[in-house]
Design an enzyme around this catalytic site. Structure first.
Site, PDB file in Angstrom:
ATOM      1  CE1 TYR A  52      -8.800  -6.003   2.589  1.00 56.20           C
ATOM      2  CE2 TYR A  52      -6.888  -6.469   3.959  1.00 56.20           C
ATOM      3  CZ  TYR A  52      -7.512  -5.726   2.980  1.00 56.20           C
ATOM      4  OH  TYR A  52      -6.847  -4.691   2.378  1.00 56.20           O
ATOM      5  CD  GLU A  53      -8.615  -7.493  -1.797  1.00 59.59           C
ATOM      6  OE1 GLU A  53      -9.078  -7.271  -2.923  1.00 59.59           O
ATOM      7  OE2 GLU A  53      -7.399  -7.405  -1.531  1.00 59.59           O
ATOM      8  CG  HIS A  66      -4.949  -7.268   1.237  1.00 64.94           C
ATOM      9  ND1 HIS A  66      -5.245  -6.453   0.162  1.00 64.94           N
ATOM     10  CD2 HIS A  66      -3.817  -6.787   1.793  1.00 64.94           C
ATOM     11  CE1 HIS A  66      -4.309  -5.510   0.087  1.00 64.94           C
ATOM     12  NE2 HIS A  66      -3.436  -5.691   1.057  1.00 64.94           N
ATOM     13  CG  HIS A 104      -3.271  -2.881  -3.185  1.00 61.21           C
ATOM     14  ND1 HIS A 104      -2.071  -3.526  -3.025  1.00 61.21           N
ATOM     15  CD2 HIS A 104      -3.575  -2.358  -1.985  1.00 61.21           C
ATOM     16  CE1 HIS A 104      -1.677  -3.398  -1.768  1.00 61.21           C
ATOM     17  NE2 HIS A 104      -2.573  -2.697  -1.123  1.00 61.21           N
ATOM     18  CB  ALA A 108       1.228   0.015   4.693  1.00 69.06           C
ATOM     19  CB  SER A 145      -0.873   0.046   1.258  1.00 72.19           C
ATOM     20  OG  SER A 145      -1.818  -0.973   1.229  1.00 72.19           O
ATOM     21  CG  ASN A 158      -0.675   2.824  11.844  1.00 70.61           C
ATOM     22  OD1 ASN A 158      -0.626   2.401  10.688  1.00 70.61           O
ATOM     23  ND2 ASN A 158      -1.015   2.061  12.870  1.00 70.61           N
ATOM     24  CG  HIS A 196      -6.847   2.062   2.776  1.00 64.43           C
ATOM     25  ND1 HIS A 196      -5.775   1.200   2.980  1.00 64.43           N
ATOM     26  CD2 HIS A 196      -6.941   2.211   1.428  1.00 64.43           C
ATOM     27  CE1 HIS A 196      -5.261   0.856   1.813  1.00 64.43           C
ATOM     28  NE2 HIS A 196      -5.944   1.452   0.856  1.00 64.43           N
ATOM     29  CG  MET A 204      -4.717  -5.810   7.891  1.00 65.63           C
ATOM     30  SD  MET A 204      -6.095  -4.798   7.313  1.00 65.63           S
ATOM     31  CE  MET A 204      -6.180  -3.570   8.615  1.00 65.63           C
ATOM     32  CB  SER A 205      -0.715  -7.858   3.266  1.00 68.59           C
ATOM     33  OG  SER A 205       0.391  -7.034   3.613  1.00 68.59           O
TER      34      SER A 205
HETATM   35  N1  HPA Z   1      -2.748  -2.564  11.639  1.00 68.24           N
HETATM   36  C1  HPA Z   1      -2.941  -3.412  10.608  1.00 68.24           C
HETATM   37  N2  HPA Z   1      -2.580  -3.143   9.378  1.00 68.24           N
HETATM   38  C2  HPA Z   1      -1.990  -1.965   9.138  1.00 68.24           C
HETATM   39  C3  HPA Z   1      -1.750  -1.042  10.150  1.00 68.24           C
HETATM   40  C4  HPA Z   1      -2.154  -1.360  11.481  1.00 68.24           C
HETATM   41  O1  HPA Z   1      -1.980  -0.597  12.450  1.00 68.24           O
HETATM   42  N3  HPA Z   1      -1.154   0.030   9.583  1.00 68.24           N
HETATM   43  C5  HPA Z   1      -1.027  -0.256   8.258  1.00 68.24           C
HETATM   44  N4  HPA Z   1      -1.533  -1.467   7.982  1.00 68.24           N
END
Ligand code: HPA
Length: 287
Positions: free
Chosen positions: A96-97, A94, A72, A124, A41, A246, A258, A222-223
């Site tokens: 989750y899709e 991903h 993406h 990310a 991402s 973050n 996102h 998440m990936s």
């Molecule tokens: N959690 C999960 N996935 C993420 C995060 C997060 O804090 N930041 C970027 N992708």
């Protein structure tokens, strides 16, 4: 009554892989990339560094993913960076899709068919460590799968790899060392850590972040772990890093979204380009 025998599932996937590899080969000609780079991402900017770029949308490739998440795009950009033949992948799917692992398997095994033996995976991620801040990169030294699922479950196609396989060197230690050295050469101190995969698409609760820290995680996302597992299954080496976008939930006052991920990844993306370009030179030189 005439009853047509259904083609086995793995045969359909292998047909897609053979067709996709043939299409890519016909478009990239003599280029023989040994390394493919999955751009997470907000990290798609690296594809702009590709010289003599050949762009192939995933929609041209049978069995390939159709990413649905903004940031993406869903295309290959193949060519050279600093003279090193590469395929960059803009866009991933991903778990989750909800599309399962088949498309990801087709994508990675197609690369293997083309002669790619190293996958550089990026993403990310949220930081679990106070000393690693948004905008920084973190090398992935290892991972913890807390998703409750695994892309290798279900029927195993032994032609690609064994049913059971070890993850002792899931993230290639030598390549991770090279990556850290490459970063140092361009003035970036690359910390490394353990990436925790949670399924998403929700960000974590503050309690989940405390748990992820407690079990030994340094970053969360998440990936990427599915890509790593599929690549290792068919004998590829894996290396990679996260763009920290973050602090994990509860570790700061940021509101996670996102959009926030994409804007922060773009900041880390500048260092990402420098580090990966240097890494490719060092990888090619073999040290
Ligand atoms: N959690 C999960 N996935 C993420 C995060 C997060 O804090 N930041 C970027 N992708």
């Amino acid at each position: 009554m005439f009853c047509r025998k259904k083609k086995p599932h793995h045969k359909i996937m292998n047909d897609d892989i053979a067709k996709s590899a043939a299409i890519i080969r016909s478009r990239i000609g003599v280029l023989k990339p040994g390394i493919a780079i999955v751009l997470g991402s907000g990290l798609g900017g690296l594809a702009d560094e590709v010289q003599n770029a050949v762009v192939i949308p995933y929609t041209d490739l049978p069995g390939f993913p159709r990413p649905s998440v903004p940031g993406h795009e869903g295309k290959f950009v193949a060519g050279t960076i600093e003279g090193v033949p590469v395929i960059t992948l803009k866009g991933r799917v991903h778990f989750y899709e909800g599309v399962g692992a088949d498309q990801l398997k087709v994508m990675i095994r197609t690369l293997k068919t083309l002669g790619v033996n190293t996958m550089f995976l990026s993403n990310a991620a949220g930081s679990l460590r106070p000393d690693v801040k948004p905008g920084e990169l973190m090398a992935i030294a290892d991972h913890i799968n807390l998703s409750g699922t695994n892309p290798m479950m279900g029927e195993n196609d032994d032609t690609w790899g064994p049913r059971f396989f070890g993850l002792g060197n899931a993230w290639d230690k030598n390549l991770c060392t090279i990556l850290t050295r490459s970063a140092a050469k361009v003035g970036i101190t690359l910390k490394s850590g353990v990436y925790v995969w949670l399924l998403g698409p929700t960000f974590e609760t503050a309690a989940e972040i405390r748990m992820a820290k407690m079990v030994g995680g340094d970053s969360v996302g998440m990936s990427t772990v599915p890509d790593c597992l599929i690549a290792r299954h068919c004998g590829m080496r894996v290396v990679g890093c996260s763009a920290i976008t973050n602090m994990g939930e509860g570790m700061s006052d940021e509101v996670l979204s996102h959009e926030h991920t994409l804007s922060q990844a773009a900041i880390a993306g500048k260092s990402f380009v420098k580090v990966v370009v240097q890494f490719l030179k060092d990888y090619q030189a073999g040290h």
